[in-house]
Design a protein around this motif. Structure first.
Motif, PDB file in Angstrom:
ATOM      1  N   ALA A   1       4.733  10.736   8.998  1.00 35.79           N
ATOM      2  CA  ALA A   1       4.762  12.178   8.742  1.00 35.79           C
ATOM      3  C   ALA A   1       5.951  12.551   7.858  1.00 35.79           C
ATOM      4  CB  ALA A   1       4.827  12.944  10.056  1.00 35.79           C
ATOM      5  N   PHE A   2       5.739  13.545   7.002  1.00 33.54           N
ATOM      6  CA  PHE A   2       6.821  14.099   6.193  1.00 33.54           C
ATOM      7  C   PHE A   2       6.393  15.483   5.717  1.00 33.54           C
ATOM      8  CE2 PHE A   2       4.055  11.667   3.398  1.00 33.54           C
ATOM      9  CZ  PHE A   2       3.908  12.441   2.254  1.00 33.54           C
TER      10      PHE A   2
ATOM     11  N   ALA B   1       0.833  -1.206   0.000  1.00 33.08           N
ATOM     12  CA  ALA B   1       0.000   0.000   0.000  1.00 33.08           C
ATOM     13  C   ALA B   1       0.867   1.255   0.000  1.00 33.08           C
ATOM     14  CB  ALA B   1      -0.928  -0.005   1.210  1.00 33.08           C
ATOM     15  N   ALA B   2       1.981   1.219   0.743  1.00 33.46           N
ATOM     16  CA  ALA B   2       2.888   2.369   0.761  1.00 33.46           C
ATOM     17  C   ALA B   2       3.571   2.557  -0.587  1.00 33.46           C
ATOM     18  CB  ALA B   2       3.935   2.188   1.867  1.00 33.46           C
TER      19      ALA B   2
ATOM     20  N   VAL C   1       3.196  20.083   6.004  1.00 31.18           N
ATOM     21  CA  VAL C   1       3.566  18.879   6.738  1.00 31.18           C
ATOM     22  C   VAL C   1       2.353  17.948   6.717  1.00 31.18           C
ATOM     23  CG1 VAL C   1       4.446  17.902   8.880  1.00 31.18           C
ATOM     24  CG2 VAL C   1       5.113  20.224   8.204  1.00 31.18           C
ATOM     25  N   VAL C   2       2.577  16.709   6.326  1.00 30.60           N
ATOM     26  CA  VAL C   2       1.470  15.780   6.071  1.00 30.60           C
ATOM     27  C   VAL C   2       1.781  14.396   6.632  1.00 30.60           C
ATOM     28  CG1 VAL C   2       0.761  17.020   3.977  1.00 30.60           C
ATOM     29  CG2 VAL C   2       2.470  15.196   3.810  1.00 30.60           C
ATOM     30  N   GLN C   3       0.799  13.523   6.555  1.00 29.76           N
ATOM     31  CA  GLN C   3       0.972  12.110   6.898  1.00 29.76           C
ATOM     32  C   GLN C   3       0.461  11.257   5.750  1.00 29.76           C
ATOM     33  OE1 GLN C   3      -1.362  12.163  10.581  1.00 29.76           O
ATOM     34  NE2 GLN C   3       0.369  11.244  11.642  1.00 29.76           N
ATOM     35  N   ASP C   4       1.136  10.135   5.511  1.00 26.78           N
ATOM     36  CA  ASP C   4       0.610   9.198   4.527  1.00 26.78           C
ATOM     37  C   ASP C   4      -0.547   8.418   5.162  1.00 26.78           C
ATOM     38  OD1 ASP C   4       1.600   6.979   5.980  1.00 26.78           O
ATOM     39  OD2 ASP C   4       3.440   6.853   4.791  1.00 26.78           O
ATOM     40  N   PRO C   5      -1.258   7.609   4.402  1.00 27.92           N
ATOM     41  CA  PRO C   5      -2.437   6.921   4.957  1.00 27.92           C
ATOM     42  C   PRO C   5      -2.128   5.993   6.131  1.00 27.92           C
ATOM     43  CG  PRO C   5      -2.531   6.907   2.561  1.00 27.92           C
ATOM     44  CD  PRO C   5      -1.178   7.423   2.926  1.00 27.92           C
TER      45      PRO C   5
ATOM     46  N   LEU D   1      -2.644  13.997  -2.009  1.00 28.69           N
ATOM     47  CA  LEU D   1      -2.447  13.203  -0.793  1.00 28.69           C
ATOM     48  C   LEU D   1      -3.768  13.003  -0.053  1.00 28.69           C
ATOM     49  CD1 LEU D   1       0.283  13.161   1.797  1.00 28.69           C
ATOM     50  CD2 LEU D   1      -1.884  14.129   2.568  1.00 28.69           C
ATOM     51  N   ILE D   2      -4.552  14.050   0.049  1.00 30.49           N
ATOM     52  CA  ILE D   2      -5.851  13.946   0.727  1.00 30.49           C
ATOM     53  C   ILE D   2      -6.754  12.954  -0.003  1.00 30.49           C
ATOM     54  CG2 ILE D   2      -7.950  15.207   1.333  1.00 30.49           C
ATOM     55  CD1 ILE D   2      -6.156  17.688   1.736  1.00 30.49           C
TER      56      ILE D   2
END
Length: 262
Positions: free
Chosen positions: A250-251, A25-26, A242-246, A221-222
């Protein structure tokens, strides 16, 4: 140069990787977001996937495994710092008040690695290159752009990385409360405290990826199930978020300001 052809100097961030519950998935998520190419690796490497852009390595992704039935490792991006001798650096980490989380271990013939935490709790990896030097492409859309240490004690962290890897911290001009991390006079990363972050934020290394358009990247991403921690905003180096993957890693993403000459 975006393409890396010379060995990374000791103390320089040279590689990043992600440990996740669902590796495929990643791989799918980052392929769609950044255009990475990568697939689950062979069993002898634990399935480790090396992701590429333009045929050059940019990051690793692997499935999280519980060591000896212990807790599953956290879903985080890990920054690896180059070293000429992992084992000697591990000794320095112990002497400087850090914690060795995983002692030095050979990774087939490509290098030797270890994982540690600084005295404030910031976890990082060490990489002693042999057949594999690290990221082959940086500072290009979809590739690593910057590594930043966020620390609960900037003074303690600065002293630790200077003692262990010779990394020098100095105030960054035009950015109050922000420090550059330099190796041999060249800025290789940043350092800041947690004063402006939510209470309880732990020390950590944050990875930044370069993008062509911060806002459209965040929108994508959203749509893919990611989460926004800090919405896009303009800052001294460009436009970032600054975001997070599902899966919760965080990155940061950043569209750098054009370089000016003259």
């Amino acid at each position: 140069m975006p393409e890396v052809t010379e060995p990374y100097k000791p103390g320089t961030p040279c590689w990043i990787d992600l440990m996740v519950p669902d590796q495929q998935a990643a791989l799918d998520f980052y392929r769609d977001l950044f255009g990475w190419q990568g697939e689950v690796g062979p069993p002898e490497t634990g399935g480790y996937a090396v992701c590429t852009v333009e045929g050059k390595a940019v990051a690793g992704i692997m499935a999280a495994m519980s060591p000896d039935g212990g807790p599953t490792p956290p879903t985080v991006w890990t920054t690896y710092l180059a070293t000429a001798d992992v084992d000697a650096t591990v000794q320095k980490i112990n002497a400087a008040g850090g914690t060795v989380l995983m002692p030095g271990v050979d990774v087939t013939t490509i290098g030797r690695m270890a994982v540690a935490a600084d005295p404030t709790g910031g976890a990082f990896g060490l990489w002693q290159a042999r057949d594999f030097g690290g990221a082959g492409l940086v500072n290009e859309p979809g590739a690593l752009l910057w590594n930043e240490l966020v620390s609960t004690d900037v003074k303690v962290a600065s002293a630790f990385y200077a003692a262990v890897l010779g990394i020098e911290a100095a105030p960054m001009e035009g950015s109050e409360g922000y420090f550059s991390l330099s190796v041999d006079g060249r800025a290789v990363g940043g350092l800041q405290g947690v004063e402006h972050l939510p209470p309880g934020t732990p020390s950590h290394w944050l990875v930044y990826f370069a993008v062509d358009d911060t806002d459209s990247t965040v929108d994508a991403l959203i749509r893919a199930g990611g989460n926004v921690l800090v919405p896009p905003f303009d800052m001294v180096a460009g436009r970032m978020a600054v975001v997070q993957d599902p899966q919760g890693a965080a990155f940061a993403v950043l569209k750098p300001k054009p370089m000016t000459t003259g």
